[in-house]
Design a protein around this motif. Structure first.
Motif, PDB file in Angstrom:
ATOM      1  N   ASP A  61      90.450   5.026  24.180  1.00 58.14           N
ATOM      2  CA  ASP A  61      90.959   3.746  24.679  1.00 58.14           C
ATOM      3  C   ASP A  61      89.810   2.856  25.148  1.00 58.14           C
ATOM      4  O   ASP A  61      89.898   1.630  25.090  1.00 58.14           O
ATOM      5  CB  ASP A  61      91.905   3.981  25.864  1.00 58.14           C
ATOM      6  CG  ASP A  61      93.059   4.895  25.513  1.00 58.14           C
ATOM      7  OD1 ASP A  61      93.801   4.554  24.576  1.00 58.14           O
ATOM      8  OD2 ASP A  61      93.210   5.948  26.165  1.00 58.14           O
ATOM      9  N   LEU A  62      88.742   3.485  25.612  1.00 57.94           N
ATOM     10  CA  LEU A  62      87.610   2.774  26.193  1.00 57.94           C
ATOM     11  C   LEU A  62      86.332   3.455  25.719  1.00 57.94           C
ATOM     12  O   LEU A  62      86.190   4.671  25.864  1.00 57.94           O
ATOM     13  CB  LEU A  62      87.706   2.826  27.721  1.00 57.94           C
ATOM     14  CG  LEU A  62      86.955   1.815  28.561  1.00 57.94           C
ATOM     15  CD1 LEU A  62      87.408   0.393  28.235  1.00 57.94           C
ATOM     16  CD2 LEU A  62      87.164   2.108  30.045  1.00 57.94           C
ATOM     17  N   VAL A  63      85.414   2.659  25.156  1.00 57.13           N
ATOM     18  CA  VAL A  63      84.174   3.202  24.598  1.00 57.13           C
ATOM     19  C   VAL A  63      82.985   2.615  25.359  1.00 57.13           C
ATOM     20  O   VAL A  63      82.730   1.409  25.286  1.00 57.13           O
ATOM     21  CB  VAL A  63      84.037   2.882  23.097  1.00 57.13           C
ATOM     22  CG1 VAL A  63      82.735   3.456  22.546  1.00 57.13           C
ATOM     23  CG2 VAL A  63      85.239   3.425  22.323  1.00 57.13           C
ATOM     24  N   PHE A  64      82.280   3.448  26.090  1.00 58.45           N
ATOM     25  CA  PHE A  64      81.065   3.024  26.790  1.00 58.45           C
ATOM     26  C   PHE A  64      79.878   3.145  25.841  1.00 58.45           C
ATOM     27  O   PHE A  64      79.605   4.241  25.330  1.00 58.45           O
ATOM     28  CB  PHE A  64      80.810   3.897  28.019  1.00 58.45           C
ATOM     29  CG  PHE A  64      81.711   3.622  29.177  1.00 58.45           C
ATOM     30  CD1 PHE A  64      81.294   2.817  30.229  1.00 58.45           C
ATOM     31  CD2 PHE A  64      82.983   4.175  29.227  1.00 58.45           C
ATOM     32  CE1 PHE A  64      82.125   2.563  31.314  1.00 58.45           C
ATOM     33  CE2 PHE A  64      83.826   3.935  30.308  1.00 58.45           C
ATOM     34  CZ  PHE A  64      83.401   3.118  31.353  1.00 58.45           C
ATOM     35  N   PRO A  86      91.928  -1.217  17.133  1.00 55.49           N
ATOM     36  CA  PRO A  86      91.937  -2.641  17.503  1.00 55.49           C
ATOM     37  C   PRO A  86      92.288  -2.881  18.966  1.00 55.49           C
ATOM     38  O   PRO A  86      91.849  -3.872  19.553  1.00 55.49           O
ATOM     39  CB  PRO A  86      93.000  -3.243  16.576  1.00 55.49           C
ATOM     40  CG  PRO A  86      93.065  -2.305  15.418  1.00 55.49           C
ATOM     41  CD  PRO A  86      92.803  -0.942  15.977  1.00 55.49           C
ATOM     42  N   ASP A  87      93.081  -1.991  19.568  1.00 59.31           N
ATOM     43  CA  ASP A  87      93.483  -2.183  20.955  1.00 59.31           C
ATOM     44  C   ASP A  87      92.520  -1.541  21.955  1.00 59.31           C
ATOM     45  O   ASP A  87      92.722  -1.638  23.167  1.00 59.31           O
ATOM     46  CB  ASP A  87      94.898  -1.639  21.189  1.00 59.31           C
ATOM     47  CG  ASP A  87      94.963  -0.123  21.000  1.00 59.31           C
ATOM     48  OD1 ASP A  87      94.191   0.413  20.180  1.00 59.31           O
ATOM     49  OD2 ASP A  87      95.788   0.523  21.665  1.00 59.31           O
ATOM     50  N   ALA A  88      91.485  -0.889  21.470  1.00 59.09           N
ATOM     51  CA  ALA A  88      90.496  -0.269  22.350  1.00 59.09           C
ATOM     52  C   ALA A  88      89.487  -1.314  22.814  1.00 59.09           C
ATOM     53  O   ALA A  88      89.334  -2.376  22.204  1.00 59.09           O
ATOM     54  CB  ALA A  88      89.790   0.875  21.638  1.00 59.09           C
ATOM     55  N   ALA A  89      88.784  -1.001  23.895  1.00 62.00           N
ATOM     56  CA  ALA A  89      87.756  -1.907  24.419  1.00 62.00           C
ATOM     57  C   ALA A  89      86.415  -1.201  24.438  1.00 62.00           C
ATOM     58  O   ALA A  89      86.340   0.021  24.579  1.00 62.00           O
ATOM     59  CB  ALA A  89      88.118  -2.368  25.824  1.00 62.00           C
ATOM     60  N   PRO A 107      83.726 -10.132  17.069  1.00 61.57           N
ATOM     61  CA  PRO A 107      84.987 -10.538  17.697  1.00 61.57           C
ATOM     62  C   PRO A 107      86.190  -9.637  17.416  1.00 61.57           C
ATOM     63  O   PRO A 107      87.285  -9.911  17.917  1.00 61.57           O
ATOM     64  CB  PRO A 107      85.221 -11.928  17.085  1.00 61.57           C
ATOM     65  CG  PRO A 107      84.595 -11.833  15.721  1.00 61.57           C
ATOM     66  CD  PRO A 107      83.393 -10.947  15.892  1.00 61.57           C
ATOM     67  N   ASP A 108      86.010  -8.576  16.658  1.00 61.39           N
ATOM     68  CA  ASP A 108      87.157  -7.755  16.280  1.00 61.39           C
ATOM     69  C   ASP A 108      87.630  -6.828  17.402  1.00 61.39           C
ATOM     70  O   ASP A 108      88.707  -6.236  17.303  1.00 61.39           O
ATOM     71  CB  ASP A 108      86.832  -6.906  15.050  1.00 61.39           C
ATOM     72  CG  ASP A 108      86.675  -7.767  13.797  1.00 61.39           C
ATOM     73  OD1 ASP A 108      87.180  -8.908  13.800  1.00 61.39           O
ATOM     74  OD2 ASP A 108      86.034  -7.310  12.842  1.00 61.39           O
ATOM     75  N   HIS A 109      86.813  -6.694  18.455  1.00 61.17           N
ATOM     76  CA  HIS A 109      87.205  -5.842  19.569  1.00 61.17           C
ATOM     77  C   HIS A 109      86.977  -6.560  20.902  1.00 61.17           C
ATOM     78  O   HIS A 109      86.243  -7.541  20.972  1.00 61.17           O
ATOM     79  CB  HIS A 109      86.408  -4.526  19.554  1.00 61.17           C
ATOM     80  CG  HIS A 109      86.862  -3.568  18.506  1.00 61.17           C
ATOM     81  ND1 HIS A 109      86.222  -3.435  17.296  1.00 61.17           N
ATOM     82  CD2 HIS A 109      87.920  -2.708  18.475  1.00 61.17           C
ATOM     83  CE1 HIS A 109      86.850  -2.529  16.558  1.00 61.17           C
ATOM     84  NE2 HIS A 109      87.874  -2.074  17.259  1.00 61.17           N
ATOM     85  N   ARG A 110      87.602  -6.038  21.923  1.00 65.01           N
ATOM     86  CA  ARG A 110      87.428  -6.552  23.274  1.00 65.01           C
ATOM     87  C   ARG A 110      86.147  -5.962  23.873  1.00 65.01           C
ATOM     88  O   ARG A 110      85.943  -4.742  23.854  1.00 65.01           O
ATOM     89  CB  ARG A 110      88.637  -6.149  24.110  1.00 65.01           C
ATOM     90  CG  ARG A 110      88.593  -6.540  25.574  1.00 65.01           C
ATOM     91  CD  ARG A 110      89.806  -5.933  26.271  1.00 65.01           C
ATOM     92  NE  ARG A 110      89.823  -6.190  27.704  1.00 65.01           N
ATOM     93  CZ  ARG A 110      90.633  -5.571  28.552  1.00 65.01           C
ATOM     94  NH1 ARG A 110      91.491  -4.666  28.104  1.00 65.01           N
ATOM     95  NH2 ARG A 110      90.594  -5.859  29.836  1.00 65.01           N
ATOM     96  N   TRP A 111      85.299  -6.823  24.422  1.00 65.88           N
ATOM     97  CA  TRP A 111      84.041  -6.396  25.031  1.00 65.88           C
ATOM     98  C   TRP A 111      84.075  -6.638  26.532  1.00 65.88           C
ATOM     99  O   TRP A 111      84.465  -7.714  26.988  1.00 65.88           O
ATOM    100  CB  TRP A 111      82.864  -7.163  24.431  1.00 65.88           C
ATOM    101  CG  TRP A 111      82.570  -6.803  23.002  1.00 65.88           C
ATOM    102  CD1 TRP A 111      83.117  -7.386  21.886  1.00 65.88           C
ATOM    103  CD2 TRP A 111      81.688  -5.793  22.537  1.00 65.88           C
ATOM    104  NE1 TRP A 111      82.618  -6.792  20.751  1.00 65.88           N
ATOM    105  CE2 TRP A 111      81.736  -5.810  21.120  1.00 65.88           C
ATOM    106  CE3 TRP A 111      80.851  -4.876  23.177  1.00 65.88           C
ATOM    107  CZ2 TRP A 111      80.977  -4.940  20.334  1.00 65.88           C
ATOM    108  CZ3 TRP A 111      80.100  -4.014  22.397  1.00 65.88           C
ATOM    109  CH2 TRP A 111      80.161  -4.046  20.998  1.00 65.88           C
ATOM    110  N   ILE A 112      83.664  -5.630  27.300  1.00 67.47           N
ATOM    111  CA  ILE A 112      83.655  -5.708  28.757  1.00 67.47           C
ATOM    112  C   ILE A 112      82.237  -5.414  29.240  1.00 67.47           C
ATOM    113  O   ILE A 112      81.662  -4.385  28.891  1.00 67.47           O
ATOM    114  CB  ILE A 112      84.623  -4.687  29.371  1.00 67.47           C
ATOM    115  CG1 ILE A 112      86.051  -4.918  28.867  1.00 67.47           C
ATOM    116  CG2 ILE A 112      84.577  -4.741  30.893  1.00 67.47           C
ATOM    117  CD1 ILE A 112      87.031  -3.843  29.297  1.00 67.47           C
TER     118      ILE A 112
END
Length: 237
Positions: A61-64, A86-89, A107-112
């Protein structure tokens, strides 16, 4: 994401990646590294962790991303992107990589953003850091996961680069000055490493913590007097 702890992946097991992995309270932790041996050895130490190939990032779900700044974009584009849902960040920990640029370029993924005021070496020694992300939503998401590394605040990630640059420059200047002053005082060259790594580092830690001893407080008072006198002299010119 999820009401329970998300499945988290750490890509890159350098000093920071290892510290992240050791302190993340994830129920499922996926470790991805160039060194399969290193990932497997670390996974054995951590409950719920597994050393996995890149293809299994689809479970996260979340990739560091804990890789060098110059590798973030090419690694994402060439190897990671096809396997991340696609729903992972993705969490950008690279101080030199602006998350706004990643969002524009990838832009294909959410970046935090999650930027560290501190160092992996300090974390290894048991100290904590100050972590900066860009808004309250991301702070609320990340704090339960990375709170063991230090306090998470919402702010401008560029503050971290500015802070780390100033602190690193001043620390290196101090190290050089210590070596020069010891030479000028005729002291043995071997004193320099101990003065830099033990005395100076310990004094800075105590100064930051507010725990200076009597000797440190006396020296600080002398410095403050010198600075005040220099300021008065400048104003008089």
């Amino acid at each position: 994401m999820h009401d329970t702890l998300p499945t988290v992946a750490v890509v890159g097991l350098g000093q920071l990646g290892v510290e992240l992995a050791r302190r993340l309270p994830a129920e499922r932790l996926l470790l991805v590294s160039r060194s399969e041996t290193k990932a497997a050895a670390l996974a054995k130490e951590l409950p719920g962790a597994a050393a996995v190939p890149i293809s299994r990032l689809s479970e996260a779900d979340l990739v560091f991303l804990a890789v060098p700044a110059g590798e973030v974009v090419p690694l994402y584009r060439e190897r990671l992107a096809p396997h991340i849902r696609p729903d992972a960040a993705l969490v950008n920990t690279a101080t030199l990589v602006d998350t706004a640029e990643l969002r524009a370029a990838c832009p294909d993924h959410r970046w935090i953003p999650l930027k560290l005021i501190g160092s992996a070496k300090a974390l290894q020694a048991g100290r904590t850091a100050l972590l900066v992300t860009d808004d309250e939503e991301h702070r609320a998401l990340l704090e339960p996961l990375v709170g063991a590394l230090g306090r998470v605040i919402a702010g401008d990630e560029r503050w971290v680069l500015a802070c780390n640059t100033i602190a690193t420059k001043r620390a290196l200047e101090a190290g050089l000055r210590i070596a020069e002053d010891l030479r000028s005082a005729g002291l043995p060259a071997e004193f320099a490493a101990a003065a830099q790594a033990v005395v100076a580092a310990g004094v800075l830690q105590s100064f930051a913590d507010g725990t200076l001893g009597h000797f440190g407080k006396a020296v600080l008072q002398e410095l403050e007097v010198e600075r005040n006198e220099a300021g008065v002299a400048r104003e008089a010119k």
